[in-house]
Design a protein around this motif. Structure first.
Motif, PDB file in Angstrom:
ATOM      1  N   GLN A   1      -0.496  12.648   4.051  1.00  0.00           N
ATOM      2  CA  GLN A   1      -1.655  12.300   3.426  1.00  0.00           C
ATOM      3  C   GLN A   1      -1.684  11.101   2.415  1.00  0.00           C
ATOM      4  N   ARG A   2      -0.240  10.713   2.122  1.00  0.00           N
ATOM      5  CA  ARG A   2      -0.088   9.570   1.299  1.00  0.00           C
ATOM      6  C   ARG A   2      -0.525   8.530   2.254  1.00  0.00           C
ATOM      7  N   VAL A   3       0.005   8.500   3.720  1.00  0.00           N
ATOM      8  CA  VAL A   3      -0.492   7.430   4.449  1.00  0.00           C
ATOM      9  C   VAL A   3      -1.935   7.477   4.805  1.00  0.00           C
ATOM     10  N   MET A   4      -2.553   8.592   4.846  1.00  0.00           N
ATOM     11  CA  MET A   4      -4.032   8.650   4.885  1.00  0.00           C
ATOM     12  C   MET A   4      -4.679   7.741   3.728  1.00  0.00           C
ATOM     13  N   ILE A   5      -4.189   8.189   2.447  1.00  0.00           N
ATOM     14  CA  ILE A   5      -4.656   7.594   1.434  1.00  0.00           C
ATOM     15  C   ILE A   5      -4.596   6.104   1.334  1.00  0.00           C
ATOM     16  N   ALA A   6      -3.310   5.526   1.815  1.00  0.00           N
ATOM     17  CA  ALA A   6      -3.052   4.261   1.759  1.00  0.00           C
ATOM     18  C   ALA A   6      -3.934   3.445   2.778  1.00  0.00           C
TER      19      ALA A   6
ATOM     20  N   ASP B   1       0.892  22.190  -0.096  1.00  0.00           N
ATOM     21  CA  ASP B   1       1.552  23.145  -0.921  1.00  0.00           C
ATOM     22  C   ASP B   1       1.013  22.606  -2.361  1.00  0.00           C
ATOM     23  N   VAL B   2       1.019  23.719  -3.247  1.00  0.00           N
ATOM     24  CA  VAL B   2       0.492  23.448  -4.674  1.00  0.00           C
ATOM     25  C   VAL B   2       1.369  22.376  -5.410  1.00  0.00           C
ATOM     26  N   THR B   3       2.557  22.501  -5.253  1.00  0.00           N
ATOM     27  CA  THR B   3       3.295  21.402  -5.855  1.00  0.00           C
ATOM     28  C   THR B   3       2.887  19.680  -5.399  1.00  0.00           C
ATOM     29  N   ILE B   4       2.927  19.819  -4.157  1.00  0.00           N
ATOM     30  CA  ILE B   4       2.350  18.525  -3.447  1.00  0.00           C
ATOM     31  C   ILE B   4       0.977  18.269  -3.770  1.00  0.00           C
ATOM     32  N   GLN B   5       0.024  19.340  -3.760  1.00  0.00           N
ATOM     33  CA  GLN B   5      -1.255  19.113  -4.088  1.00  0.00           C
ATOM     34  C   GLN B   5      -1.510  18.429  -5.555  1.00  0.00           C
ATOM     35  N   ALA B   6      -0.565  18.856  -6.628  1.00  0.00           N
ATOM     36  CA  ALA B   6      -0.584  18.070  -7.755  1.00  0.00           C
ATOM     37  C   ALA B   6      -0.276  16.866  -7.692  1.00  0.00           C
ATOM     38  N   GLN B   7       0.714  16.651  -7.127  1.00  0.00           N
ATOM     39  CA  GLN B   7       1.052  15.060  -6.766  1.00  0.00           C
ATOM     40  C   GLN B   7      -0.249  14.450  -6.370  1.00  0.00           C
ATOM     41  N   ILE B   8      -0.882  14.892  -5.123  1.00  0.00           N
ATOM     42  CA  ILE B   8      -2.021  13.939  -4.453  1.00  0.00           C
ATOM     43  C   ILE B   8      -2.968  13.880  -5.295  1.00  0.00           C
ATOM     44  N   LEU B   9      -3.256  14.901  -5.965  1.00  0.00           N
ATOM     45  CA  LEU B   9      -4.505  15.040  -6.828  1.00  0.00           C
ATOM     46  C   LEU B   9      -4.299  13.705  -8.155  1.00  0.00           C
ATOM     47  N   ASP B  10      -3.056  13.857  -8.757  1.00  0.00           N
ATOM     48  CA  ASP B  10      -2.821  13.029  -9.765  1.00  0.00           C
ATOM     49  C   ASP B  10      -2.917  11.584  -9.195  1.00  0.00           C
ATOM     50  N   LEU B  11      -2.242  11.292  -7.955  1.00  0.00           N
ATOM     51  CA  LEU B  11      -2.235  10.126  -7.274  1.00  0.00           C
ATOM     52  C   LEU B  11      -3.706   9.239  -7.167  1.00  0.00           C
ATOM     53  N   LEU B  12      -4.470  10.283  -6.691  1.00  0.00           N
ATOM     54  CA  LEU B  12      -6.267   9.911  -6.465  1.00  0.00           C
ATOM     55  C   LEU B  12      -6.829   9.665  -7.743  1.00  0.00           C
TER      56      LEU B  12
ATOM     57  N   LEU C   1       1.023  -1.162   0.191  1.00  0.00           N
ATOM     58  CA  LEU C   1       0.056  -0.034  -0.076  1.00  0.00           C
ATOM     59  C   LEU C   1       0.826   1.417   0.008  1.00  0.00           C
ATOM     60  N   LEU C   2       1.950   1.406   0.854  1.00  0.00           N
ATOM     61  CA  LEU C   2       2.742   2.576   0.862  1.00  0.00           C
ATOM     62  C   LEU C   2       3.459   2.591  -0.474  1.00  0.00           C
ATOM     63  N   ASP C   3       3.848   1.488  -1.050  1.00  0.00           N
ATOM     64  CA  ASP C   3       4.341   1.559  -2.299  1.00  0.00           C
ATOM     65  C   ASP C   3       3.506   2.069  -3.482  1.00  0.00           C
ATOM     66  N   LEU C   4       2.368   1.856  -3.345  1.00  0.00           N
ATOM     67  CA  LEU C   4       1.045   2.181  -4.119  1.00  0.00           C
ATOM     68  C   LEU C   4       1.029   3.694  -4.244  1.00  0.00           C
TER      69      LEU C   4
ATOM     70  N   ASP D   1      10.993   3.901  -0.093  1.00  0.00           N
ATOM     71  CA  ASP D   1      11.321   3.167   1.014  1.00  0.00           C
ATOM     72  C   ASP D   1      10.343   2.747   1.844  1.00  0.00           C
ATOM     73  N   PRO D   2       9.160   1.890   1.550  1.00  0.00           N
ATOM     74  CA  PRO D   2       8.127   1.812   2.393  1.00  0.00           C
ATOM     75  C   PRO D   2       8.267   0.878   3.613  1.00  0.00           C
ATOM     76  N   GLU D   3       9.137  -0.169   3.461  1.00  0.00           N
ATOM     77  CA  GLU D   3       9.437  -1.053   4.470  1.00  0.00           C
ATOM     78  C   GLU D   3       9.929  -0.402   5.807  1.00  0.00           C
ATOM     79  N   ARG D   4      10.643   0.621   5.617  1.00  0.00           N
ATOM     80  CA  ARG D   4      11.245   1.222   6.870  1.00  0.00           C
ATOM     81  C   ARG D   4      10.196   2.455   7.004  1.00  0.00           C
ATOM     82  N   ARG D   5       9.557   2.984   6.252  1.00  0.00           N
ATOM     83  CA  ARG D   5       8.485   4.038   6.546  1.00  0.00           C
ATOM     84  C   ARG D   5       7.210   3.383   7.493  1.00  0.00           C
ATOM     85  N   LEU D   6       6.935   2.073   7.531  1.00  0.00           N
ATOM     86  CA  LEU D   6       6.161   1.575   8.330  1.00  0.00           C
ATOM     87  C   LEU D   6       6.348   1.875   9.842  1.00  0.00           C
ATOM     88  N   ASN D   7       7.888   1.865  10.306  1.00  0.00           N
ATOM     89  CA  ASN D   7       7.973   2.142  11.652  1.00  0.00           C
ATOM     90  C   ASN D   7       8.108   3.689  11.828  1.00  0.00           C
TER      91      ASN D   7
END
Lengths: 318, 326
Positions: free
Chosen positions: B160-165, B185-196, B134-137, B142-148
């Motif tokens: 926000q990506r974690v919330m989406i996951a 922020d706008v550049t992050i907003q663009a990334q999240i909207l594309d992801l969704l 999911l984190l990879d998705l 580095d999702p394995e490390r981020r789980l902790n």
């Protein structure tokens, strides 16, 4: 050409964070080498993402904090902590969130008169009241609002109160730190119109800090784009919006959603996120996210160069 | 059959000053693969209607609806226990403030696995594997490390990506995103909207996007419904909403956008949204509407047909009669 209200030369602010008994504190370069000047009646907008030093700049210009480097001149006088008191009425600030910036226990009248009590001790109470009422009329508040508390107002009206308070000392420069981003769209346009009216009538200079490019495009005369505490592009509104030279500016413009559904442009997708200001990369701060970065970008920091329209990039866009 | 069908939903809050109607007769329909945006200013009831459907409102709220069904299942008479089986599994929600919706006392891995444990029949190792997937998705390196990691060690975009996951953990059929990018922020907003939107296309789920940002609507939604003071005032496909709005409120809202301005002074909507004690008798928008007449002020407006964007207005713009008058 009239004298500028504010001139900043290589304004910098560092913070020391962390550190303990045996460890050295880290330096955060929140703002580095910002230079600009604003003429009366003009608006300089500062745009950038969170953590880029916009609010630090606002605090330096408003004399809330002392710069660690560079010089600030307000109204022809160099601003140093010794003469801050005498310069307070030159520059005032309007904060982002009108729900947090007004004292809930004070009536509107008291809020507006407080700057006068502190800075104009010789003024009589009757004069203060008259001045507050005059200012309320100027920003479009009704006289009966004088005795009300902030919680009785909507967001837009509160922001009017905050603007009125900032104008009580008749400043020449108003620092607007995200003045409309907490407001609804229909209210946002009312407040923007008010700000433009006041600018015309009182010949105010604005330092307009915002992350909303569509608002900035509407109000700004000149524009500074900041990234990680450094200005990366400076120019007039048309120069920056029509021919952006720095890749970051270009990405920022393309990431801003437009309201023309049939006009979907190719969006420049930035990889990754803003690096921590604690370890700003050597060389160009934008290099880790830039699609044009080459070796020189990773080693040498580009300086802000150019006449009028300035860019800090080794390979500016044509 | 529609995935989500809500008819005539109303939500009343018991307040010290009497009942306050936050949502007033709203209809919502979402099909599988649909992207619906709900736009409106603060207080327009857009979040409350979704929370009512999810059963997340406090006891002061009274929810009434003629129909509220998800995938043919009536949501109105579910017990709390039954509801919990649906929510988080087939239907999940992303909230506005990623930093405050994550629990800072637990690692993000624990919080993602909690959803999996609750709803799916997976072994511990399988849950761990799925959490990494999911984190990879959602594009976390580095999702394995981020789980902790804990939520406070992540930036706003990462949270926000974690919330989406977390919301996608059980492959929901309907995802509700409540202002998912407002705090970013706008550049992050663009990334999240594309992801969704990418995830929505891949999985074919229904997506409801609650927002106040017209730009976000224009770039992501297929259908838009505009809400004002708790009522739905217009519903249209995104293309025609921006070219031919029928309700005066929508028109005024679009005109107030700085980027659409043609003059230095922006067109404004005078006044403010009516509150609890100054609700007008007729059309709720009438005190601020430039076309309002006595009918508007006294009589509640009808809902027009689909050719007029279901506008809740006596005199919708672009109606045939108006066309000749112009």
């Amino acid at each position: 050409m009239t004298a500028p209200v504010v001139t900043a030369e290589n304004l910098s602010r560092h913070y020391l964070v962390g550190g303990g008994l045996f460890s050295k504190p880290n330096t955060v370069r929140a703002l580095a080498e910002a230079s600009f000047s604003i003429q009366p009646g003009k608006t300089l907008a500062v745009v950038g993402e969170s953590g880029c030093g916009k609010s630090t700049l606002a605090r330096l210009v408003t004399l809330i904090e002392e710069p660690t480097g560079g010089a600030l001149t307000l109204d022809g006088k160099a601003a140093t902590p010794d003469n801050w008191d005498s310069l307070r009425d030159t520059v005032q600030i309007v904060f982002q969130d009108p729900y947090g910036s007004l004292n809930l226990r004070q009536r509107v009248g008291a809020i507006l008169e407080e700057p006068l009590i502190i800075n104009r001790p010789q003024m009589s109470a009757a004069e203060r009241t008259a001045k507050a009422r005059e200012m309320m009329q100027l920003v479009g508040l009704r006289p009966e609002h004088y005795d009300r508390f902030p919680h009785m107002f909507s967001g837009g009206q509160r922001q009017r109160i905050a603007i009125a308070r900032a104008l009580m000392l008749e400043p020449k420069l108003l620092v607007l730190d995200e003045p409309v981003s907490a407001l609804d769209l229909s209210i946002q346009s009312q407040v923007l119109n008010l700000l433009m009216d006041l600018q015309e009538r009182l010949n105010l200079a604005y330092l307009f800090i915002s992350h909303d490019l569509s608002v900035v495009r509407h109000v700004a005369d000149d524009l500074i784009v900041m990234y990680l505490g450094r200005p990366v592009e400076f120019g007039s509104r048309d120069q920056v919006f029509n021919t952006p030279q720095h890749p970051y500016t270009k990405a920022l413009l393309s990431a801003t959603p437009t309201t023309e559904p049939h006009l979907r442009r190719e969006r420049i997708k930035l990889q990754g996120e803003l690096p921590s200001p604690l370890n700003v990369p050597d060389g160009c701060p934008f290099a880790p996210r830039c699609w044009k970065a080459q070796d020189v970008c990773r080693h040498t920091r580009p300086e802000l160069v150019g006449e009028g329209h300035q860019t800090a990039c080794h390979f500016p866009e044509e | 059959m529609s995935l989500l069908r809500i008819r005539n939903l109303s939500v009343d809050f018991a307040t010290a000053g009497g009942a306050f109607r936050a949502v007033d007769g709203v209809d919502i329909t979402v099909d599988e693969g649909d992207v619906l945006a709900i736009v409106g200013e603060s207080g327009s009831g857009k979040s409350v209607s979704m929370l009512a459907m999810m059963g997340l409102l406090p006891w002061t709220a009274t929810i009434t609806a003629d129909e509220m069904s998800f995938d043919g299942r009536d949501l109105r008479d579910l017990t709390a226990k039954q509801r919990r089986k649906v929510i988080g599994r087939d239907m999940s929600m992303i909230f506005q403030e990623p930093m405050s919706s994550l629990n800072p006392c637990f690692t993000v891995g624990f919080q993602i696995k909690e959803a999996l444990k609750q709803h799916l029949d997976l072994s511990k190792a399988q849950r761990h594997q799925r959490a990494i997937e999911l984190l990879d998705l959602v594009g976390i390196p580095d999702p394995e490390r981020r789980l902790n990691a804990f939520s406070f060690q992540l930036s706003g975009g990462m949270s926000q990506r974690v919330m989406i996951a977390m919301a996608l953990a059980c492959k929901p059929r309907l995802l509700i995103a409540d202002e998912p990018t407002t705090a970013l922020d706008v550049t992050i907003q663009a990334q999240i909207l594309d992801l969704l939107t990418d995830l929505q296309k891949e999985t074919g789920m229904g997506l409801i996007l609650i927002t106040h940002d017209m730009g976000v609507v224009a770039e992501t939604a297929q259908r838009v419904q505009v809400q004002y003071a708790g009522q739905k005032v217009e519903e249209q496909p995104v293309q025609t909403l921006f070219t031919e709005p029928h309700h005066p409120y929508t028109t005024a809202l679009l005109a107030a956008l700085p980027e659409r301005a043609t003059t230095k002074r922006l067109p404004t909507i005078p006044g403010v949204v009516p509150g609890q004690f100054d609700r007008p008798a007729g059309c709720l928008f009438s005190p601020r509407c430039q076309y309002a007449d006595d009918t508007c002020r006294g009589v509640k407006p009808p809902v027009q047909g689909p050719e007029l964007g279901l506008a809740r207005c006596h005199y919708p713009l672009g109606a045939p009669v108006k066309e000749t008058a112009r």
